[in-house]
Design an enzyme around this catalytic site. Structure first.
Site, PDB file in Angstrom:
ATOM      1  N   ASP A  75      28.709  17.844-179.675  1.00 52.83           N
ATOM      2  CA  ASP A  75      28.360  16.708-178.824  1.00 52.83           C
ATOM      3  C   ASP A  75      29.589  15.857-178.485  1.00 52.83           C
ATOM      4  O   ASP A  75      30.345  15.459-179.378  1.00 52.83           O
ATOM      5  CB  ASP A  75      27.337  15.827-179.531  1.00 52.83           C
ATOM      6  N   HIS A  77      29.216  13.096-175.988  1.00 55.12           N
ATOM      7  CA  HIS A  77      28.615  11.780-175.766  1.00 55.12           C
ATOM      8  C   HIS A  77      29.586  10.787-175.122  1.00 55.12           C
ATOM      9  O   HIS A  77      29.795   9.681-175.621  1.00 55.12           O
ATOM     10  CB  HIS A  77      28.060  11.218-177.075  1.00 55.12           C
ATOM     11  N   ASP A 112      25.157  17.913-174.685  1.00 54.69           N
ATOM     12  CA  ASP A 112      25.209  16.486-175.001  1.00 54.69           C
ATOM     13  C   ASP A 112      26.577  15.889-174.675  1.00 54.69           C
ATOM     14  O   ASP A 112      27.184  15.195-175.499  1.00 54.69           O
ATOM     15  CB  ASP A 112      24.843  16.232-176.464  1.00 54.69           C
ATOM     16  N   ASN A 147      19.989  18.049-175.069  1.00 55.27           N
ATOM     17  CA  ASN A 147      18.784  17.264-174.808  1.00 55.27           C
ATOM     18  C   ASN A 147      19.074  15.985-174.028  1.00 55.27           C
ATOM     19  O   ASN A 147      18.220  15.496-173.277  1.00 55.27           O
ATOM     20  CB  ASN A 147      18.065  16.935-176.121  1.00 55.27           C
ATOM     21  N   HIS A 148      20.296  15.442-174.152  1.00 54.75           N
ATOM     22  CA  HIS A 148      20.608  14.229-173.403  1.00 54.75           C
ATOM     23  C   HIS A 148      20.801  14.518-171.916  1.00 54.75           C
ATOM     24  O   HIS A 148      20.502  13.663-171.078  1.00 54.75           O
ATOM     25  CB  HIS A 148      21.841  13.538-173.998  1.00 54.75           C
TER      26      HIS A 148
END
Length: 219
Positions: A75, A77, A112, A147-148
């Site tokens: 991830d 982010h 992500d 999922n993000h």
């Protein structure tokens, strides 16, 4: 998995150097460590994770993998600086993420990239650029769905950084959808004994996988 892969040899000029003596012990040690991990994972934890420890066959397949170097990054982010630092340290890209330096390596980004950090657009632009440049050197960049990204595609920006404008986020989702349709972003990727996907595989899907190297890895 609880396994690690050994690297492959290299050639210099017209002659192939003799492997260092210690390399003969790497494969057996990795297999032993992998098998030992089967004894250290409590059974209740395995059930909670819906996970079975790796088999001896799968451990050997991972330890003896040959082929291009494989680098997986989790991830992001929105933290572009951390992504650039990781890719530079892994000898995949230069310090600014402006150029591919990984040769024939395969970079797998696990999804992500979006949310929480302020530089989602820069991080995605970095990965798209490397995905375009890598094939020129024989390499590949695999970008997976997180999922993000799916949350944003469904219209939820609840985890967006305050510094990221709604317009920028929507534009990013639009481009991401284009990437999905073109195949630049995918749900999973397999490479020999490795199977990559974001956040695991549902048991119902495992039942449909063939009992091949991938099936043995994730079942």
């Amino acid at each position: 998995t609880n396994c690690a892969a050994s690297g492959d040899g290299s050639t210099v000029g017209p002659m192939t150097p003799r492997p260092a003596p210690w390399r003969a012990f790497v494969g057996p040690l990795l297999i032993a460590a992998c098998l030992l991990s089967r004894l250290l994972v409590p059974s209740d934890t395995r059930r909670a994770l819906q996970e079975t420890p790796p088999t001896a066959h799968m451990c050997a397949a991972v330890a003896n993998r040959r082929g291009p170097r494989l680098v997986a990054v989790g991830d992001v982010h929105g933290d572009f600086e951390a992504l650039a630092d990781v890719l530079s340290a892994a000898r995949i890209a230069n310090a600014s993420c402006g150029g591919w330096t990984g040769g024939d390596s395969i970079l797998v980004q696990m999804g992500d990239v979006a949310d929480r950090g302020r530089d989602v657009a820069k991080a995605n632009a970095c990965l798209r650029r490397l995905q375009r440049l890598a094939p020129e050197a024989g390499g590949r960049v695999i970008r997976l769905v997180g999922n993000h990204e799916l949350m944003r595609a469904e219209g939820s920006l609840r985890d967006a950084h305050p510094a990221e404008s709604s317009a920028a986020a929507v534009a990013g989702v639009t481009q991401w959808k284009v990437d999905v349709k073109s195949g630049a972003v995918r749900a999973s990727y397999s490479d020999g004994p490795y199977f990559f996907t974001h956040a695991g595989v549902r048991p119902a899907l495992l039942e449909r996988l063939p009992k091949s190297s991938i099936g043995e890895l994730v079942s």
